[in-house]
Design a protein around this motif. Structure first.
Motif, PDB file in Angstrom:
ATOM      1  N   LEU A 253      85.618 -32.338  30.797  1.00 44.09           N
ATOM      2  CA  LEU A 253      86.293 -33.057  31.875  1.00 44.09           C
ATOM      3  C   LEU A 253      86.459 -32.098  33.040  1.00 44.09           C
ATOM      4  N   SER A 254      85.947 -32.472  34.203  1.00 41.67           N
ATOM      5  CA  SER A 254      86.043 -31.635  35.398  1.00 41.67           C
ATOM      6  C   SER A 254      86.493 -32.482  36.574  1.00 41.67           C
ATOM      7  N   SER A 255      87.144 -31.839  37.523  1.00 38.31           N
ATOM      8  CA  SER A 255      87.651 -32.592  38.665  1.00 38.31           C
ATOM      9  C   SER A 255      87.652 -31.743  39.923  1.00 38.31           C
ATOM     10  N   LEU A 256      87.575 -32.419  41.039  1.00 42.98           N
ATOM     11  CA  LEU A 256      87.817 -31.848  42.362  1.00 42.98           C
ATOM     12  C   LEU A 256      88.999 -32.599  42.955  1.00 42.98           C
ATOM     13  N   SER A 257      89.998 -31.875  43.419  1.00 36.19           N
ATOM     14  CA  SER A 257      91.199 -32.539  43.921  1.00 36.19           C
ATOM     15  C   SER A 257      91.772 -31.775  45.102  1.00 36.19           C
ATOM     16  N   ALA A 258      92.258 -32.520  46.087  1.00 38.06           N
ATOM     17  CA  ALA A 258      93.038 -31.944  47.180  1.00 38.06           C
ATOM     18  C   ALA A 258      94.499 -32.028  46.767  1.00 38.06           C
TER      19      ALA A 258
ATOM     20  N   GLN B 174      89.509 -41.314  41.738  1.00 38.52           N
ATOM     21  CA  GLN B 174      88.414 -41.977  41.034  1.00 38.52           C
ATOM     22  C   GLN B 174      88.102 -41.230  39.750  1.00 38.52           C
ATOM     23  N   GLY B 175      87.986 -41.968  38.655  1.00 40.68           N
ATOM     24  CA  GLY B 175      87.579 -41.400  37.377  1.00 40.68           C
ATOM     25  C   GLY B 175      86.253 -41.993  36.939  1.00 40.68           C
ATOM     26  N   VAL B 176      85.343 -41.146  36.493  1.00 41.64           N
ATOM     27  CA  VAL B 176      83.992 -41.577  36.120  1.00 41.64           C
ATOM     28  C   VAL B 176      83.688 -41.083  34.709  1.00 41.64           C
ATOM     29  N   TYR B 177      83.120 -41.959  33.890  1.00 40.54           N
ATOM     30  CA  TYR B 177      82.662 -41.581  32.552  1.00 40.54           C
ATOM     31  C   TYR B 177      81.139 -41.567  32.548  1.00 40.54           C
ATOM     32  N   ILE B 178      80.551 -40.454  32.090  1.00 38.71           N
ATOM     33  CA  ILE B 178      79.094 -40.306  32.038  1.00 38.71           C
ATOM     34  C   ILE B 178      78.692 -39.984  30.603  1.00 38.71           C
ATOM     35  N   PRO B 179      77.849 -40.804  29.982  1.00 40.47           N
ATOM     36  CA  PRO B 179      77.462 -40.577  28.579  1.00 40.47           C
ATOM     37  C   PRO B 179      76.415 -39.473  28.426  1.00 40.47           C
ATOM     38  N   GLN B 180      76.743 -38.298  28.881  1.00 37.11           N
ATOM     39  CA  GLN B 180      75.847 -37.143  28.795  1.00 37.11           C
ATOM     40  C   GLN B 180      76.692 -35.898  28.589  1.00 37.11           C
TER      41      GLN B 180
ATOM     42  N   THR C 174      88.920 -36.631  42.271  1.00 40.03           N
ATOM     43  CA  THR C 174      87.715 -37.175  41.645  1.00 40.03           C
ATOM     44  C   THR C 174      87.510 -36.457  40.321  1.00 40.03           C
ATOM     45  N   ALA C 175      87.573 -37.195  39.215  1.00 45.63           N
ATOM     46  CA  ALA C 175      87.446 -36.613  37.878  1.00 45.63           C
ATOM     47  C   ALA C 175      86.238 -37.211  37.172  1.00 45.63           C
ATOM     48  N   VAL C 176      85.500 -36.374  36.453  1.00 50.33           N
ATOM     49  CA  VAL C 176      84.309 -36.795  35.716  1.00 50.33           C
ATOM     50  C   VAL C 176      84.472 -36.364  34.264  1.00 50.33           C
ATOM     51  N   LEU C 177      84.423 -37.334  33.354  1.00 48.26           N
ATOM     52  CA  LEU C 177      84.450 -37.070  31.919  1.00 48.26           C
ATOM     53  C   LEU C 177      83.068 -37.360  31.360  1.00 48.26           C
ATOM     54  N   ARG C 178      82.484 -36.379  30.692  1.00 46.45           N
ATOM     55  CA  ARG C 178      81.138 -36.543  30.145  1.00 46.45           C
ATOM     56  C   ARG C 178      81.171 -36.364  28.633  1.00 46.45           C
ATOM     57  N   ASN C 179      80.530 -37.290  27.924  1.00 47.88           N
ATOM     58  CA  ASN C 179      80.484 -37.236  26.465  1.00 47.88           C
ATOM     59  C   ASN C 179      79.413 -38.203  25.988  1.00 47.88           C
ATOM     60  N   SER C 180      78.474 -37.702  25.196  1.00 45.38           N
ATOM     61  CA  SER C 180      77.396 -38.545  24.686  1.00 45.38           C
ATOM     62  C   SER C 180      77.841 -39.445  23.544  1.00 45.38           C
ATOM     63  N   ASN C 181      78.974 -39.137  22.918  1.00 41.86           N
ATOM     64  CA  ASN C 181      79.480 -39.924  21.796  1.00 41.86           C
ATOM     65  C   ASN C 181      80.182 -41.170  22.332  1.00 41.86           C
TER      66      ASN C 181
ATOM     67  N   GLU D  27      79.171 -28.003  37.686  1.00 37.73           N
ATOM     68  CA  GLU D  27      78.049 -28.915  37.447  1.00 37.73           C
ATOM     69  C   GLU D  27      78.531 -30.316  37.099  1.00 37.73           C
ATOM     70  N   THR D  28      79.602 -30.405  36.312  1.00 37.41           N
ATOM     71  CA  THR D  28      80.118 -31.709  35.892  1.00 37.41           C
ATOM     72  C   THR D  28      80.790 -32.441  37.043  1.00 37.41           C
ATOM     73  N   ALA D  29      81.570 -31.725  37.849  1.00 36.21           N
ATOM     74  CA  ALA D  29      82.301 -32.364  38.947  1.00 36.21           C
ATOM     75  C   ALA D  29      81.365 -32.981  39.978  1.00 36.21           C
ATOM     76  N   THR D  30      80.154 -32.444  40.103  1.00 35.40           N
ATOM     77  CA  THR D  30      79.187 -32.972  41.075  1.00 35.40           C
ATOM     78  C   THR D  30      78.058 -33.754  40.405  1.00 35.40           C
ATOM     79  N   LEU D  31      78.186 -34.030  39.107  1.00 31.80           N
ATOM     80  CA  LEU D  31      77.102 -34.685  38.368  1.00 31.80           C
ATOM     81  C   LEU D  31      76.808 -36.080  38.908  1.00 31.80           C
ATOM     82  N   GLY D  32      77.827 -36.770  39.419  1.00 30.72           N
ATOM     83  CA  GLY D  32      77.622 -38.117  39.941  1.00 30.72           C
ATOM     84  C   GLY D  32      76.633 -38.185  41.085  1.00 30.72           C
TER      85      GLY D  32
END
Length: 687
Positions: free
Chosen positions: A596-601, A548-554, A517-524, A389-394
């Motif tokens: 923190l979740s990622s999809l990588s080749a 690509q690294g993405v930060y999502i405040p959730q 592609t890495a997604v870090l999510r944290n509301s703090n 869910e996190t890796a595809t949240l974007g």
């Protein structure tokens, strides 16, 4: 106009467990007034600290469709189609409460029986016993009525909280025994918090079809199958596709109905059980949808379930039974992998790790998961689903710059790396800045003298001089190092071994992937700067646009339907980073966690392809007939030889450095493929 909607397809029990956690999480993103809570959504599960006027982060229209019930009530339903054997739907009604055609007081009423009254005789009804709703669903009903459910969110598993040690693995520390939980839920529908449209539920096989072991209604031995046919081989799934389309036209009646409701589709998101017949069924729908929608992205997650290793024949009465299932699962995984590589835009295999295994990226991947039961689908799916869910949240954000098309294009920019790995850290631990007390055990004599005169300690003097004890980059690097020590790769073979040498190799592959592609999510938001620094440190070896690294405040919401298998969290539910003994002690259920979740080749895919090649060689060179692996047809052997050639090409595409070396199991020339069966040996392996 940017692409928006995504249609989700899920095939099989384990995939539906993963999808249930996924949809429960999507449901938790809705913000309601207290007087407008729909069934299955409770305000106590999620704390909405933002005001109602604040713009939500998630675009619900991506995954949900607006509509009306038969009574005219406005509702939101997932854009999802779930395929399942009939008995595994549990208490989930074919027409749920939002779409019930009959009033609540007409339970048991049947239009068919009413029509028989004109014949003047009673009809004899033969029906299976209704499945009772789970305790969790009854609690949700009480909450909807404003009543106290009088039950704790935490599972009463009756487990001992003391640490239990086993023998150490290699040179590493000893591990606690893997926990065996009391099975709290029979079916994935027992803890589903979302109402599905009637077109979202597709029953497969009827009452005489039994699921594979691991599901609640599975036949765990030939003696208790009750005359049911086990839905176990890839070819059964292919045949079931033809039957479903001839009788129910699912492509036109269900899937096309969701597609026509969308304004501009992003693509299709698949979760497919690859170890049983649902692999064949899911891959046939993938093939047809790719043909029907060739310009859309098709992101596939292939979920394997069940043991694929052989046990000694003298291990017990069930040894031959277990080995037969292992053979069938291995060949099902192989055939599913081949089809996903051919038809998907990008595919990610999902493998549940072995608790005692030492072939993982992070040596301490079990650190915060000390109470997980990896043999329970509910727990195992709860490990996979947050990363998926996190890796595809974007792709579901309201202000998104990411779509399924851009995500898959980045991951497979070389056009020969369709297979990617899903992994990450759950939860993310943030290190505390160093202080003098953490560096030295005793105070320096000069510091002691100055402090006695009121000049403060070395920390305060250093801060006054503008010289911190630890720079931001050093703190981020230390945090990234701890993060990688808890990293889990959910696409590596379950029983991959190799110890510390293999782990260093996996870490090198992760730090130098083909794409990431890495997604870090944290509301703090107070931790955002440090989190971005840790993310940059992990992605430092690969540059945009390939990384690509993405930060999502959730943060990820830990709902009451989610198992509380976490350990080593402090009283504020923050992961402990200091050295401590691995524990299975129970902690309070956190409300939300950073992930923190990622999809990588990555070159690590070679290990998966080599396992597939070993399976092909076992079938072609072994003495068992093809039917022992669930294969039928005269062209099965030729098909396996073609698959092996494809696998060799994939290994070449992903190999780097030491992986290019010649191996004894490798095949070099086309002539070497013809040594499987010699005419002069007088043996016919397919008898």
């Amino acid at each position: 106009m940017s692409q928006k909607e995504i249609i989700y397809l899920s095939f099989g029990s384990f995939s539906n467990h993963i999808s249930t956690h996924f949809w429960n999480q999507q449901q938790s993103y809705f913000t309601y007034d207290q007087s407008d809570l729909p069934s299955g959504s409770t305000s106590r599960d999620v704390e909405h600290t933002s005001s109602q006027d604040e713009e939500p982060l998630i675009d619900h229209d991506v995954s949900f469709q607006a509509g009306q019930t038969l009574t005219g009530q406005d509702t939101y339903n997932p854009r999802a189609i779930l395929f399942e054997t009939e008995q595994e739907f549990g208490a989930l009604a074919k027409l749920n409460a939002l779409y019930d055609s009959f009033p609540a007081d007409s339970d048991g009423r049947s239009v068919a029986l009413d029509s028989l009254q004109s014949w003047g005789s009673e009809a004899q009804v033969i029906a299976t016993e209704r499945v009772r709703p789970s305790r969790y669903q009854r609690r949700l009903e009480l909450e909807d009525q404003g009543l106290d459910p009088e039950s704790s969110d935490d599972d009463d598993d009756g487990q001992d909280d003391d640490v239990q040690k086993t023998a150490s693995i290699g040179d590493g520390p000893s591990l606690p025994k893997q926990r065996r939980s009391k099975r709290s839920y029979r079916f994935w529908s027992d803890y589903s918090r979302t109402f599905f449209h009637s077109k979202s539920l597709v029953s497969v096989g009827g009452q005489l079809t039994a699921p594979m072991p691991g599901s609640y209604n599975a036949a765990h031995s030939p003696s208790n199958s009750d005359g049911r046919t086990r839905f176990e081989t890839f070819s059964q799934g292919v045949a079931q596709f033809d039957q479903l389309e001839s009788q129910h036209e699912v492509l036109d009646t269900n899937i096309r109905w969701f597609a026509e409701d969308a304004d501009l589709l992003q693509g299709f998101h698949y979760t497919i059980d690859t170890s049983d017949a649902f692999g064949g069924l899911g891959c046939k729908y993938l093939e047809n949808l790719v043909d029907e929608f060739p310009k859309l992205s098709h992101l596939v997650f292939g979920a394997g379930w069940g043991n694929t290793t052989y046990v000694p024949e003298d291990a017990g009465d069930s040894a031959s039974w277990e080995n037969r299932l292992a053979r069938i699962r291995r060949i099902n995984n192989l055939q599913s992998l081949t089809q996903m590589m051919e038809f998907s835009t990008v595919a990610a295999p999902l493998c549940i790790p072995d608790w005692q295994g030492d072939g993982q990226v992070g040596a301490n991947w079990r650190r915060y998961l000390g109470r997980i039961d990896l043999s329970d689908m509910h727990h195992a799916a709860a490990l996979v689903s947050p990363h998926l869910e996190t890796a595809t949240l974007g792709t579901r954000l309201k202000s998104r710059s990411e779509t399924l098309s851009s995500l898959t294009a980045r991951l497979n920019w070389r056009r020969d790396t369709k297979l990617v790995h899903l992994g990450g850290a759950l939860p993310v631990a943030y290190p505390a800045p160093l202080s003098s007390s953490s560096i030295a055990g005793s105070m320096d004599p000069v510091d002691a003298l100055l402090k006695s005169y009121g000049y403060g300690d070395s920390d305060s003097r250093a801060r006054q001089r503008g010289a911190p004890l630890e720079s931001e980059s050093d703190l981020s690097a230390r945090g990234a190092k701890h993060l990688l020590s808890t990293w889990i790769d959910l696409s590596l073979p379950t029983h991959l071994s190799g110890g510390e040498k293999r782990r260093k190799q996996l870490l090198q592959h992760l730090s130098r992937p083909y794409s990431h592609t890495a997604v870090l999510r944290n509301s703090n938001l107070d931790q955002a700067r440090l989190g971005l620094g840790m993310l940059d440190s992990i992605l430092s070896q690969i540059n945009p646009p390939f990384g690509q690294g993405v930060y999502i405040p959730q943060s990820y919401n830990v709902l009451s339907s989610y198992p509380n298998f976490f350990t080593l969290l402090d009283k504020h539910s923050n992961p402990l980073t200091e050295a401590t003994t691995q524990s299975s002690r129970k902690v309070a259920r956190p409300k939300h966690l950073p992930v923190l979740s990622s999809l990588s080749a990555t070159p690590s895919s070679v290990y998966l392809f080599k396992e597939a090649r070993d399976t092909v060689n076992e079938v072609l060179n072994g003495h068992l007939p093809m039917i022992a692996y669930g294969l039928d047809g005269e062209d099965a052997r030729d098909g396996l030889k073609e698959i092996r050639e494809n696998i060799e090409g994939w290994i070449d595409a992903y190999s780097v450095g030491e992986e290019d070396e010649e191996e004894e199991n490798g095949m070099g020339t086309d002539e070497e493929y013809d040594v499987d069966q010699k005419e002069e040996d007088g043996l016919d392996w397919d008898l």
